[in-house]
Design a protein around this motif. Structure first.
Motif, short mmCIF file in Angstrom:
data_model
loop_
_atom_site.label_atom_id
_atom_site.label_comp_id
_atom_site.label_asym_id
_atom_site.label_seq_id
_atom_site.Cartn_x
_atom_site.Cartn_y
_atom_site.Cartn_z
N MET A 71 0.73 -1.01 0.02
CA MET A 71 0.04 0.03 -0.33
C MET A 71 0.86 1.33 -0.26
N PRO A 72 2.07 1.65 0.89
CA PRO A 72 2.81 2.38 0.83
C PRO A 72 3.77 2.74 -0.52
N ALA A 73 3.94 1.63 -1.54
CA ALA A 73 4.52 1.74 -2.94
C ALA A 73 3.13 2.38 -3.83
N LEU A 74 1.76 1.54 -3.59
CA LEU A 74 1.23 2.20 -4.18
C LEU A 74 0.72 3.44 -4.42
N PHE A 75 0.32 3.96 -2.78
CA PHE A 75 -0.03 5.20 -2.23
C PHE A 75 1.08 5.99 -3.43
N THR A 76 1.59 5.94 -2.88
CA THR A 76 2.19 6.46 -3.23
C THR A 76 3.18 7.13 -4.79
N SER A 77 3.16 5.60 -5.66
CA SER A 77 3.14 5.61 -6.89
C SER A 77 2.40 6.44 -7.18
N PHE A 78 1.22 6.42 -7.14
CA PHE A 78 -0.38 7.51 -7.41
C PHE A 78 -0.26 8.36 -6.76
N THR A 127 -4.03 17.69 7.60
CA THR A 127 -3.79 18.10 8.70
C THR A 127 -2.96 17.25 9.56
N GLY A 128 -2.97 15.82 8.31
CA GLY A 128 -2.01 15.32 9.37
C GLY A 128 -2.66 13.22 10.05
N ILE A 129 -3.70 13.25 9.12
CA ILE A 129 -4.32 12.21 8.61
C ILE A 129 -4.35 10.95 7.79
N THR A 130 -3.89 11.27 7.04
CA THR A 130 -3.38 10.80 5.77
C THR A 130 -2.26 8.96 6.35
N GLY A 131 -1.35 9.58 7.02
CA GLY A 131 -1.14 8.15 7.53
C GLY A 131 -1.62 7.51 8.86
N THR A 152 -8.87 1.04 2.95
CA THR A 152 -9.95 2.02 2.26
C THR A 152 -9.95 3.42 1.76
N GLY A 153 -9.00 3.17 3.03
CA GLY A 153 -9.70 4.95 3.26
C GLY A 153 -8.21 5.86 1.66
N GLU A 154 -7.50 4.49 2.32
CA GLU A 154 -5.77 4.82 0.84
C GLU A 154 -6.41 4.82 -0.48
N LEU A 155 -7.28 4.12 -0.33
CA LEU A 155 -7.86 3.55 -1.68
C LEU A 155 -9.30 4.88 -2.21
N VAL A 156 -10.01 5.01 -1.31
CA VAL A 156 -10.33 6.35 -1.44
C VAL A 156 -10.15 7.68 -2.67
#
Length: 471
Positions: free
Chosen positions: A70-77, A420-424, A429-433
């Protein structure tokens, strides 16, 4: 013998398979050639998946045992969509190799956005009627049907020139003032210059640019790079060519420049009033530091994603105003996101002319066509719908408050990267949103705007009109 007996039966099978593959390839080719806009999301997805695969390599992360999918996929997007939202610390989670991959993804994403947006404009004009082509040509002064190669070269030239200039200034500052080793200073300068021009907002510092909030030699070059990148290639090339052509500025140029100037100046004033005495943000700075901090507060939300204050400590008024600036975004066919300044201003002029009772939307001595008004309205409402759906989804999936979730969703859709600091803290499922919002905000707006323009056609008949009650 057996081979001789079977070969007559195998040949028809091979010919049938080849024919089927050829037919499928032909259908796929026609599918994309009939509407080149379809290539945009496919191309971006291919780059994103390749980038995610490279970030999943052991050489890309500092801790080989850390979860990486997920970190790799999210960071790449986030990198390819030049957003800047992160779920892991770029400076500590990724190795120098991983950071280099991220930088390459940012460069490819930014270059692809500028060139695809501009080339789609050429495709659109070619598909329009001769009369509409002539009208478009008289407005832009810069884009011609034979300019594909020149467009690519000029985009690359402008990108590298601005990035190199900003990188040089930042490198000297990091080296001479902040005592970074020469190699580290060069890396920090290059990384932030590329990230700034492409409006990505990635930083190799854990607190982004908070530590440099009052340093004009850091904040101003970064701001200049992101503003230039956010103007859009058509505006930049028209500005560069005006001394030779002596033509009147196009409406697109005027709307983009005036809109940018008004948003920057008014935003700086309002942010200064809101945060001037707040010790959590600008209150502890000198007068010059406060002014520079207020400028950063209005420049960075224009889809850059850097932050020079902790937005988790900002006032509710500041967050709401930042939401507005992020949603509006920057110029078209550039690295900025949002619904774009021209979209916002066209809708504003439509309201103004309606209030004045005009039957045309007038901007100076020119009128905006009804098709452009409909396209602007469609892009804006689709943006509102995307942010609304994303906000509802995150509220259902997390325990965070509406203010923080709305800020996060607007930032993702507008490809800004502020948080505001909530991403991490979000679940997968929230990351996919957020991934969906980033992709929709970056690729979707280009695709939708181009698709709407390509579908423009004049009906050969008129239906009876009615007037529903409005308001």
């Amino acid at each position: 013998m057996a081979g001789a007996v079977q070969s007559p039966h195998r040949d028809p099978v091979r010919r049938t398979v080849r024919a089927q593959w050829s037919a499928a390839a032909g259908r796929l080719k026609r599918f994309f050639l009939q509407n080149p806009v379809r290539l945009v999301p496919v191309g971006f997805l291919a780059v994103i998946l390749l980038g995610a695969a490279m970030l999943m390599l052991p050489a890309s992360r500092a801790d080989a045992d850390a979860p990486v999918l997920m970190p790799a996929l999210f960071t790449s997007f986030s990198a390819v969509c030049v957003t800047g939202l992160i779920t892991v610390d770029t400076s500590s989670f990724w190795t120098p190799f991983g950071q280099t991959v991220i930088l390459a993804l940012i460069q490819v994403g930014g270059f692809g956005i500028m060139t695809l947006s501009t080339l789609l404009a050429l495709v659109i004009r070619k598909r329009l009627t001769v009369r509409t082509q002539l009208a478009a040509a008289s407005e832009t002064h810069t884009l011609n049907l034979g300019d594909v190669r020149r467009v690519l070269l000029r985009v690359a030239q402008i990108s590298l020139t601005v990035e190199a200039a900003v990188a040089a200034v930042l490198t000297v500052r990091f080296w001479m003032v902040y005592d970074h080793p020469p190699g580290t200073a060069v890396w920090h300068g290059v990384f932030h210059a590329v990230s700034a021009f492409n409006n990505a907002g990635f930083s190799v510092f854990s607190d982004s640019l908070v530590g440099y909030v009052a340093d004009p030699w850091i904040i101003l070059p970064v701001s200049a790079a992101l503003i230039v990148g956010g103007l859009g290639f058509p505006v930049i090339i028209e500005l560069l060519s005006r001394p030779r052509t002596h033509r009147l500025p196009s409406m697109h140029l005027r709307l983009t420049l005036w809109g940018t100037a008004v948003l920057l100046s008014s935003g700086m004033l309002v942010f200064a009033l809101l945060e001037w005495n707040r010790p959590e943000t600008l209150g502890g700075l000198t007068v010059g530091g406060k002014l520079l901090g207020a400028f950063g507060l209005t420049a960075f939300p224009r889809t850059a994603g850097f932050n020079s204050i902790d937005y988790g400590q900002a006032s509710s008024e500041t967050l709401l105003l930042t939401d507005t600036l992020m949603f509006i975004g920057g110029g078209s066919a550039g690295t900025a996101g949002g619904i774009k300044i021209t979209t916002f201003l066209i809708l504003a002029f439509a309201i103004w002319n309606e209030v004045r009772g005009h039957d045309q939307v007038l901007v100076g001595a020119r009128a905006i066509s009804s098709s452009v008004q409909r396209q602007a309205l469609s892009v804006a409402l689709m943006g509102v719908g995307s942010v609304l759906l994303g906000t509802v989804a995150l509220l259902a999936l997390t325990d965070h408050d509406l203010e923080s979730v709305l800020f996060e969703c607007v930032s993702a859709f507008a490809t800004v990267g502020l948080s505001t600091g909530i991403t991490g803290d979000l679940p997968a499922t929230g990351e996919l949103v957020l991934i969906g919002l980033m992709f929709m905000g970056r690729v979707g707006t280009i695709t939708i705007a181009a698709a709407l323009a390509l579908r423009t056609r004049r009906l050969l008949y008129r239906l009876p009109e009615e007037r529903p009650i409005i308001g």
